[in-house]
Design an enzyme around this catalytic site. Sequence first.
Site, PDB file in Angstrom:
ATOM      1  N   LYS A  22       1.276  -0.653  15.346  1.00  0.00           N
ATOM      2  CA  LYS A  22       2.696  -0.581  15.692  1.00  0.00           C
ATOM      3  C   LYS A  22       3.198  -1.789  16.494  1.00  0.00           C
ATOM      4  O   LYS A  22       4.417  -2.003  16.580  1.00  0.00           O
ATOM      5  CB  LYS A  22       2.983   0.692  16.504  1.00  0.00           C
ATOM      6  CG  LYS A  22       2.806   1.970  15.720  1.00  0.00           C
ATOM      7  CD  LYS A  22       3.803   2.047  14.586  1.00  0.00           C
ATOM      8  CE  LYS A  22       3.661   3.275  13.728  1.00  0.00           C
ATOM      9  NZ  LYS A  22       4.098   3.060  12.357  1.00  0.00           N
ATOM     10  N   TYR A  52       3.282   7.066  10.577  1.00  0.00           N
ATOM     11  CA  TYR A  52       2.571   5.838  10.180  1.00  0.00           C
ATOM     12  C   TYR A  52       3.528   4.884   9.482  1.00  0.00           C
ATOM     13  O   TYR A  52       3.510   3.674   9.701  1.00  0.00           O
ATOM     14  CB  TYR A  52       1.379   6.173   9.261  1.00  0.00           C
ATOM     15  CG  TYR A  52       0.405   5.015   9.147  1.00  0.00           C
ATOM     16  CD1 TYR A  52      -0.712   4.940   9.982  1.00  0.00           C
ATOM     17  CD2 TYR A  52       0.606   3.990   8.220  1.00  0.00           C
ATOM     18  CE1 TYR A  52      -1.596   3.877   9.903  1.00  0.00           C
ATOM     19  CE2 TYR A  52      -0.273   2.919   8.134  1.00  0.00           C
ATOM     20  CZ  TYR A  52      -1.371   2.874   8.975  1.00  0.00           C
ATOM     21  OH  TYR A  52      -2.236   1.807   8.904  1.00  0.00           O
ATOM     22  N   PRO A 109      -3.972  -0.963  19.168  1.00  0.00           N
ATOM     23  CA  PRO A 109      -3.763  -1.433  17.796  1.00  0.00           C
ATOM     24  C   PRO A 109      -3.855  -0.319  16.744  1.00  0.00           C
ATOM     25  O   PRO A 109      -3.371  -0.491  15.625  1.00  0.00           O
ATOM     26  CB  PRO A 109      -4.875  -2.460  17.592  1.00  0.00           C
ATOM     27  CG  PRO A 109      -5.889  -2.169  18.643  1.00  0.00           C
ATOM     28  CD  PRO A 109      -5.164  -1.544  19.789  1.00  0.00           C
ATOM     29  N   TYR A 122      -9.686   4.139   8.154  1.00  0.00           N
ATOM     30  CA  TYR A 122      -9.983   4.443   9.558  1.00  0.00           C
ATOM     31  C   TYR A 122     -11.162   5.408   9.581  1.00  0.00           C
ATOM     32  O   TYR A 122     -11.239   6.306   8.738  1.00  0.00           O
ATOM     33  CB  TYR A 122      -8.788   5.110  10.229  1.00  0.00           C
ATOM     34  CG  TYR A 122      -7.553   4.231  10.351  1.00  0.00           C
ATOM     35  CD1 TYR A 122      -7.265   3.580  11.537  1.00  0.00           C
ATOM     36  CD2 TYR A 122      -6.670   4.078   9.285  1.00  0.00           C
ATOM     37  CE1 TYR A 122      -6.131   2.785  11.671  1.00  0.00           C
ATOM     38  CE2 TYR A 122      -5.529   3.287   9.403  1.00  0.00           C
ATOM     39  CZ  TYR A 122      -5.265   2.645  10.597  1.00  0.00           C
ATOM     40  OH  TYR A 122      -4.146   1.862  10.722  1.00  0.00           O
ATOM     41  N   HIS A 152       0.846  -1.200   0.000  1.00  0.00           N
ATOM     42  CA  HIS A 152       0.000   0.000   0.000  1.00  0.00           C
ATOM     43  C   HIS A 152       0.878   1.247   0.000  1.00  0.00           C
ATOM     44  O   HIS A 152       1.929   1.266   0.631  1.00  0.00           O
ATOM     45  CB  HIS A 152      -0.868   0.044   1.264  1.00  0.00           C
ATOM     46  CG  HIS A 152      -1.927  -1.004   1.311  1.00  0.00           C
ATOM     47  ND1 HIS A 152      -3.232  -0.756   0.994  1.00  0.00           N
ATOM     48  CD2 HIS A 152      -1.862  -2.307   1.634  1.00  0.00           C
ATOM     49  CE1 HIS A 152      -3.942  -1.859   1.125  1.00  0.00           C
ATOM     50  NE2 HIS A 152      -3.134  -2.831   1.514  1.00  0.00           N
TER      51      HIS A 152
HETATM   52  C1  PHB Z   1      -5.390  -5.034  11.064  1.00  0.00           C
HETATM   53  O1  PHB Z   1      -5.520  -5.279   9.866  1.00  0.00           O
HETATM   54  O2  PHB Z   1      -5.543  -5.924  11.932  1.00  0.00           O
HETATM   55  C2  PHB Z   1      -5.062  -3.648  11.488  1.00  0.00           C
HETATM   56  C3  PHB Z   1      -4.705  -2.715  10.534  1.00  0.00           C
HETATM   57  C4  PHB Z   1      -4.401  -1.429  10.926  1.00  0.00           C
HETATM   58  C5  PHB Z   1      -4.478  -1.078  12.247  1.00  0.00           C
HETATM   59  C6  PHB Z   1      -4.814  -2.011  13.208  1.00  0.00           C
HETATM   60  C7  PHB Z   1      -5.117  -3.306  12.823  1.00  0.00           C
HETATM   61  O3  PHB Z   1      -4.190   0.195  12.616  1.00  0.00           O
END
Ligand code: PHB
Length: 392
Positions: free
Chosen positions: A299, A387, A295, A203, A75
């Site tokens: 990280k 990020y 999460p 998000y 990505h």
């Molecule tokens: C996930 O795909 O489990 C995932 C992706 C991004 C995040 C947290 C979890 O910020």
Amino acid sequence: MNQSRTQVAIVGGGPAGLLLSHLLHLAGVESIVVERQTRAYVLSRVRAGVLEWGTVGILRDAGLADRMDREGKIHDGTAITWGGGKRLFLDIKQHTGRHFMAYGQTLMQEDLDSAIDRWGGTIVEEAENVMPHDIETDTPWVSYTKDGEEYRIDCDFVAGCDGYHGVSRTVIPAGVLREYERVYPFGWLGILSETPPLPELIYCNSPRGFALASMRNPMLSRYYLQVSLEDDIDEWPDDRFWDEISRRYPDDIAADIVTGPSVEKSIAPIRSYVAEPMRHGRLFLAGDAAHIVPPTGAKGLNLAVSDVYYLSRALIEYYATGGWGLLDGYSDTALHRVWNAVRFSWWLTTTLHRFPDQGEFGQRIQESELDYLSTSDAYMAAAAEQYAGLPL
Ligand code: PHB
Ligand code: APR
């Protein structure tokens, strides 16, 4: 008592422990991994799914990337939506020249497992009562029981890679260990479903609470909803989950979400936690044994990998030259990176979630933060850099 000897005894066979064993092996340093669960159980846990570009580089250099490079999805950035339809793209490629990889931790664990099997490494599974001893001396050792028999591994160093609930951290004296913690007033309800995911991670900040659309592969989606800590998994049948997802996302995004039966569903509490120092005597902590991040921002696994990268380098230097320089610097080097990720995860969590007492004022502050992020190239560049993950 069954006795053996190795150079580095590794407690815990999650991603941190196995990667450490593999990196040490590549440099000719011996280790034994001692894991409480069966290897099958460790492989069955659904965990994170986003690898920073630095992590990808470490896995490639270690010869662990064949399947990741075939099946992982690269990505260039990630999307955030808020305010009932506003949307930004955090362009990591544009701002940092790097990317990230969507690749499940479970697959990475499988890749590590098979690599270690190929070179004939030792992973002791179902080890009970694991305990490091004499870590303040030059002759530390690890004891455990298995099938009713007692075992002792003498070693030069103990690596505590046994996660947040592990035993390693507990042998650091109370007067030495400092702990920092923030517990957030909500959890994440996550599901896997065998449906095509959205093309990007998205998000979502909504007055109804946070949501996240993520992926594992072209026919496996991962979605999360912020839920109350009091919620029980039984209160979230699939229909209610998908209904709530479509209420939190703006209509055009919700319309693109392909729903289907969940194949996994669980609720996880959210916390930030750091233990300092990450070394005491000849014990070195790495990964979740020393720190937990929310999460949000993905990280956790990447920090485990960067800890292990620093620790492997330090141990390899010690065996090559007898020098303690990198080992003595390990805790400070790792913690510098850890605190940066703790701060970023806290910021992203705070900006995207609904807090019980935030009210309309708090909601507007969050939306203003995201408005600003979306219009300021400088702020975007800073967020993209975080990020992407700081260089090692
Ligand atoms: C996930 O795909 O489990 C995932 C992706 C991004 C995040 C947290 C979890 O910020
Ligand atoms: N003795 C032996 N093994 C233990 C003990 C113990 N007393 N306690 C825990 N373990 C094992 C666990 O069973 C687990 O397999 O240690 C392992 C720790 O693995 P993880 O919890 O996965 O931690 P880590 O390897 O640091 O991986 C980092 O990144 O995405 C995040 O939290 C996520 O698991 C992920 C982590």
